[in-house]
Design a protein around this motif. Sequence first.
Motif, PDB file in Angstrom:
ATOM      1  N   PRO A 225      98.954  74.747  58.385  1.00 33.21           N
ATOM      2  CA  PRO A 225      98.060  73.723  59.156  1.00 33.21           C
ATOM      3  C   PRO A 225      98.365  72.544  59.762  1.00 33.21           C
ATOM      4  O   PRO A 225      97.763  72.129  60.678  1.00 33.21           O
ATOM      5  CB  PRO A 225      97.430  73.345  57.502  1.00 33.21           C
ATOM      6  CG  PRO A 225      97.402  74.571  56.699  1.00 33.21           C
ATOM      7  CD  PRO A 225      99.172  74.897  57.346  1.00 33.21           C
ATOM      8  N   GLU A 226      99.518  71.889  59.406  1.00 30.00           N
ATOM      9  CA  GLU A 226     100.007  70.434  59.991  1.00 30.00           C
ATOM     10  C   GLU A 226     100.321  70.892  61.671  1.00 30.00           C
ATOM     11  O   GLU A 226     100.216  70.196  62.307  1.00 30.00           O
ATOM     12  CB  GLU A 226     101.011  70.039  59.228  1.00 30.00           C
ATOM     13  CG  GLU A 226     102.296  70.617  59.156  1.00 30.00           C
ATOM     14  CD  GLU A 226     102.532  71.898  57.956  1.00 30.00           C
ATOM     15  OE1 GLU A 226     103.333  72.207  57.908  1.00 30.00           O
ATOM     16  OE2 GLU A 226     101.317  72.091  57.334  1.00 30.00           O
ATOM     17  N   ILE A 227     100.858  71.951  61.707  1.00 34.07           N
ATOM     18  CA  ILE A 227     101.425  72.301  63.059  1.00 34.07           C
ATOM     19  C   ILE A 227      99.893  72.650  63.932  1.00 34.07           C
ATOM     20  O   ILE A 227     100.139  72.397  65.093  1.00 34.07           O
ATOM     21  CB  ILE A 227     102.382  73.456  63.181  1.00 34.07           C
ATOM     22  CG1 ILE A 227     103.608  72.800  62.271  1.00 34.07           C
ATOM     23  CG2 ILE A 227     103.085  73.794  64.703  1.00 34.07           C
ATOM     24  CD1 ILE A 227     104.624  73.790  62.061  1.00 34.07           C
ATOM     25  N   HIS A 228      99.255  73.440  63.368  1.00 35.67           N
ATOM     26  CA  HIS A 228      98.009  73.951  64.072  1.00 35.67           C
ATOM     27  C   HIS A 228      97.177  72.646  64.389  1.00 35.67           C
ATOM     28  O   HIS A 228      96.697  72.678  65.377  1.00 35.67           O
ATOM     29  CB  HIS A 228      97.142  74.913  62.947  1.00 35.67           C
ATOM     30  CG  HIS A 228      96.007  75.524  63.580  1.00 35.67           C
ATOM     31  ND1 HIS A 228      95.103  76.332  62.787  1.00 35.67           N
ATOM     32  CD2 HIS A 228      95.531  75.492  64.994  1.00 35.67           C
ATOM     33  CE1 HIS A 228      94.284  76.910  63.820  1.00 35.67           C
ATOM     34  NE2 HIS A 228      94.455  76.256  64.777  1.00 35.67           N
ATOM     35  N   GLN A 229      97.061  71.769  63.361  1.00 35.97           N
ATOM     36  CA  GLN A 229      96.293  70.563  63.667  1.00 35.97           C
ATOM     37  C   GLN A 229      96.748  69.607  65.019  1.00 35.97           C
ATOM     38  O   GLN A 229      95.970  69.289  65.706  1.00 35.97           O
ATOM     39  CB  GLN A 229      96.222  69.758  62.544  1.00 35.97           C
ATOM     40  CG  GLN A 229      95.380  68.610  62.516  1.00 35.97           C
ATOM     41  CD  GLN A 229      93.804  68.729  63.095  1.00 35.97           C
ATOM     42  OE1 GLN A 229      93.227  69.611  62.682  1.00 35.97           O
ATOM     43  NE2 GLN A 229      93.386  67.784  63.885  1.00 35.97           N
ATOM     44  N   LYS A 230      98.073  69.785  64.894  1.00 35.37           N
ATOM     45  CA  LYS A 230      98.660  69.168  66.084  1.00 35.37           C
ATOM     46  C   LYS A 230      98.439  69.728  67.537  1.00 35.37           C
ATOM     47  O   LYS A 230      97.899  68.731  68.300  1.00 35.37           O
ATOM     48  CB  LYS A 230     100.266  68.985  65.810  1.00 35.37           C
ATOM     49  CG  LYS A 230     100.827  68.304  67.012  1.00 35.37           C
ATOM     50  CD  LYS A 230     102.484  68.586  66.851  1.00 35.37           C
ATOM     51  CE  LYS A 230     102.899  69.644  67.402  1.00 35.37           C
ATOM     52  NZ  LYS A 230     104.375  69.925  67.706  1.00 35.37           N
ATOM     53  N   TRP A 231      98.183  70.907  67.686  1.00 35.41           N
ATOM     54  CA  TRP A 231      97.904  71.612  68.638  1.00 35.41           C
ATOM     55  C   TRP A 231      96.409  71.573  68.886  1.00 35.41           C
ATOM     56  O   TRP A 231      95.979  71.684  70.226  1.00 35.41           O
ATOM     57  CB  TRP A 231      98.377  73.110  68.684  1.00 35.41           C
ATOM     58  CG  TRP A 231     100.071  73.118  69.104  1.00 35.41           C
ATOM     59  CD1 TRP A 231     100.848  73.268  68.006  1.00 35.41           C
ATOM     60  CD2 TRP A 231     100.479  72.915  70.406  1.00 35.41           C
ATOM     61  NE1 TRP A 231     102.077  73.088  68.669  1.00 35.41           N
ATOM     62  CE2 TRP A 231     101.964  73.012  70.142  1.00 35.41           C
ATOM     63  CE3 TRP A 231     100.086  72.747  71.495  1.00 35.41           C
ATOM     64  CZ2 TRP A 231     102.933  72.963  71.150  1.00 35.41           C
ATOM     65  CZ3 TRP A 231     101.174  72.754  72.533  1.00 35.41           C
ATOM     66  CH2 TRP A 231     102.201  72.804  72.439  1.00 35.41           C
ATOM     67  N   ARG A 232      95.630  71.529  67.965  1.00 36.66           N
ATOM     68  CA  ARG A 232      93.924  71.352  68.017  1.00 36.66           C
ATOM     69  C   ARG A 232      93.862  70.036  68.868  1.00 36.66           C
ATOM     70  O   ARG A 232      93.083  69.848  69.655  1.00 36.66           O
ATOM     71  CB  ARG A 232      93.398  71.260  66.702  1.00 36.66           C
ATOM     72  CG  ARG A 232      93.275  72.621  66.270  1.00 36.66           C
ATOM     73  CD  ARG A 232      92.621  72.700  64.959  1.00 36.66           C
ATOM     74  NE  ARG A 232      91.280  72.422  64.877  1.00 36.66           N
ATOM     75  CZ  ARG A 232      90.322  72.275  63.992  1.00 36.66           C
ATOM     76  NH1 ARG A 232      90.634  72.447  62.812  1.00 36.66           N
ATOM     77  NH2 ARG A 232      89.019  71.819  64.169  1.00 36.66           N
ATOM     78  N   ILE A 260      93.511  78.999  70.509  1.00 36.32           N
ATOM     79  CA  ILE A 260      94.141  78.700  71.621  1.00 36.32           C
ATOM     80  C   ILE A 260      95.284  77.722  70.651  1.00 36.32           C
ATOM     81  O   ILE A 260      96.426  78.235  71.009  1.00 36.32           O
ATOM     82  CB  ILE A 260      93.670  77.780  72.510  1.00 36.32           C
ATOM     83  CG1 ILE A 260      92.575  78.781  73.274  1.00 36.32           C
ATOM     84  CG2 ILE A 260      94.413  77.523  73.581  1.00 36.32           C
ATOM     85  CD1 ILE A 260      92.815  80.209  73.821  1.00 36.32           C
ATOM     86  N   ALA A 261      95.011  76.950  70.060  1.00 36.03           N
ATOM     87  CA  ALA A 261      95.767  75.984  69.592  1.00 36.03           C
ATOM     88  C   ALA A 261      96.938  76.871  68.339  1.00 36.03           C
ATOM     89  O   ALA A 261      97.945  76.456  68.171  1.00 36.03           O
ATOM     90  CB  ALA A 261      95.195  74.850  68.788  1.00 36.03           C
ATOM     91  N   GLY A 262      95.986  77.840  67.863  1.00 37.10           N
ATOM     92  CA  GLY A 262      96.718  78.664  66.950  1.00 37.10           C
ATOM     93  C   GLY A 262      97.968  79.408  67.424  1.00 37.10           C
ATOM     94  O   GLY A 262      99.145  79.560  66.851  1.00 37.10           O
ATOM     95  N   PHE A 263      97.772  79.975  68.710  1.00 40.55           N
ATOM     96  CA  PHE A 263      99.054  80.528  69.460  1.00 40.55           C
ATOM     97  C   PHE A 263     100.070  79.613  69.381  1.00 40.55           C
ATOM     98  O   PHE A 263     101.379  79.749  69.572  1.00 40.55           O
ATOM     99  CB  PHE A 263      98.300  81.247  70.634  1.00 40.55           C
ATOM    100  CG  PHE A 263      99.515  81.924  71.529  1.00 40.55           C
ATOM    101  CD1 PHE A 263     100.181  82.965  71.183  1.00 40.55           C
ATOM    102  CD2 PHE A 263     100.122  81.019  72.590  1.00 40.55           C
ATOM    103  CE1 PHE A 263     101.181  83.364  71.839  1.00 40.55           C
ATOM    104  CE2 PHE A 263     100.980  81.543  73.312  1.00 40.55           C
ATOM    105  CZ  PHE A 263     101.598  82.830  73.039  1.00 40.55           C
ATOM    106  N   ALA A 264      99.838  78.372  70.065  1.00 41.89           N
ATOM    107  CA  ALA A 264     100.837  77.399  70.515  1.00 41.89           C
ATOM    108  C   ALA A 264     101.601  77.094  69.208  1.00 41.89           C
ATOM    109  O   ALA A 264     102.711  76.776  69.191  1.00 41.89           O
ATOM    110  CB  ALA A 264     100.140  76.257  71.144  1.00 41.89           C
TER     111      ALA A 264
END
Length: 474
Positions: A225-232, A260-264
């Motif tokens: 979640p923390e990495i996903h949130q950064k890309w969101r 899209i953020a999930g992939f990154a």
Amino acid sequence: MNIHGAASLFRILFRALIPAAIAGLAFAQRPNVIYILADDLGYGDLSSYGQQKLATPHIDRLAVEGLRFTQHYTGNTVCTPSRAVLMTGQQPGTVYVRGNLGQEANAALDPAMTVLPEIFKAAGYATGAFGKWGLGETHRQGPENPLVHGFDTFSGWKNQLIAHTYYPSTMVKDGVEIPLEAGTYIHDLIMDDAFRFIDTNAKSGQPFFCYIPTAIPHAAMHAPPEIHQKWRERFPQFDHLIGRYGAGPGEDCPDVVNPIAGFAAMMEVLDRDVGRLLDLLDELGIADNTLVMFSSDNGPHREGGHDPDFWNSGGDLRGLKRDMHEGGIRVPLLARWPGVIEAGRTTDHISAFWDMMPTFSELLGRAPPLQADGISMMPTLRGAGGQREHAHLYFEFSTGPEQRTFSQAVRMGKWKAYSERGGPFELYDLSIDPDESQDLAKNRPDVVRQIRAAIDEATAGRAIEFVTPPLPNR
């Protein structure tokens, strides 16, 4: 004994003992091998292959410090047959499976066949696999289990369908299914097991083969979640998108806000862990005696909300996963072995998954199994002359009688031929048309005839049949 006799005796002893000493030295310094296989990662998904919207600096170290292949091909355009080609060394015209299967048992390797980990095992290596096996149910005691085929240890998903979620209810370790707490991101556990395997064997002086078939970036587009949130926060314009995917009965496959953020985020996780791996090799003092390779099982997908167009995942290549155009079957291959592979080199040698068996066999000083169809790439890895070339590469994809999908492709030098459902062949000159936009079949019937002869050779007169119906979205 006079001086001449003593000298003669010395020469005899030298000739007798030195080869044995050299052989012993080579045995003591046998290189470790780590082969990382990403899942559905496209030719353009790494910054070392042109990706502009995200960076993969740790994976790119393999290119900067090693060798980058620009003409490397998978075994197929979907998971199971591609992995079967990698494990058996058989080319797609003779391998036992050519599509994803509805019954996992049908994907199992033949125990009578010598497969990739077994050649390492026979050479005295410890062997471990960590991730998505893709060739059957890993908890079953039979030919589906990777432990039956030369792996000492396995840690990963129960089967290929469950690998659609990174939050499964269980994982499998050495054939035993283990419950997981809800919300456990399985990728992290798998990588920890891989690092533990490397650490243990390095410290004991045991050479090892470590196979890491990670599921990233296959859908669902799950990341911590923390990495996903950064890309969101970087791509807020896509927060209205919801990525949905299924992982089989009883498994939790959470929807993804902003896939899209999930992939990154997934790519950041994968890149981070390659960096952790390279740091571990340095800490253990084995980097110079370890060959690390990185590739993908097929081209990029369009599932779970992933947008390969936004990411330019195929680079300048046409096609995606399940497609026999270049984007479906040409993938990155990076190889790093300090002191052996010259740093920063690029090769356009045409190679494929079925070359890995003879390559590793030569590395180990062993003859490849009789079923292996490939060509060793060791001359290319070492930067030496004498690299043999393929006359052609053949590919075949069939997804069963329900969908009646069937396609073939041939790479022959600069030429690429493609046929869908037994129709006429399209022909492209990849040297000037890498995105396969100009069909030259009518202009070059001579090349088409050569292509047809290559297919006859690759299939050896085998009747073309459709395989068992697949599970959806594999």
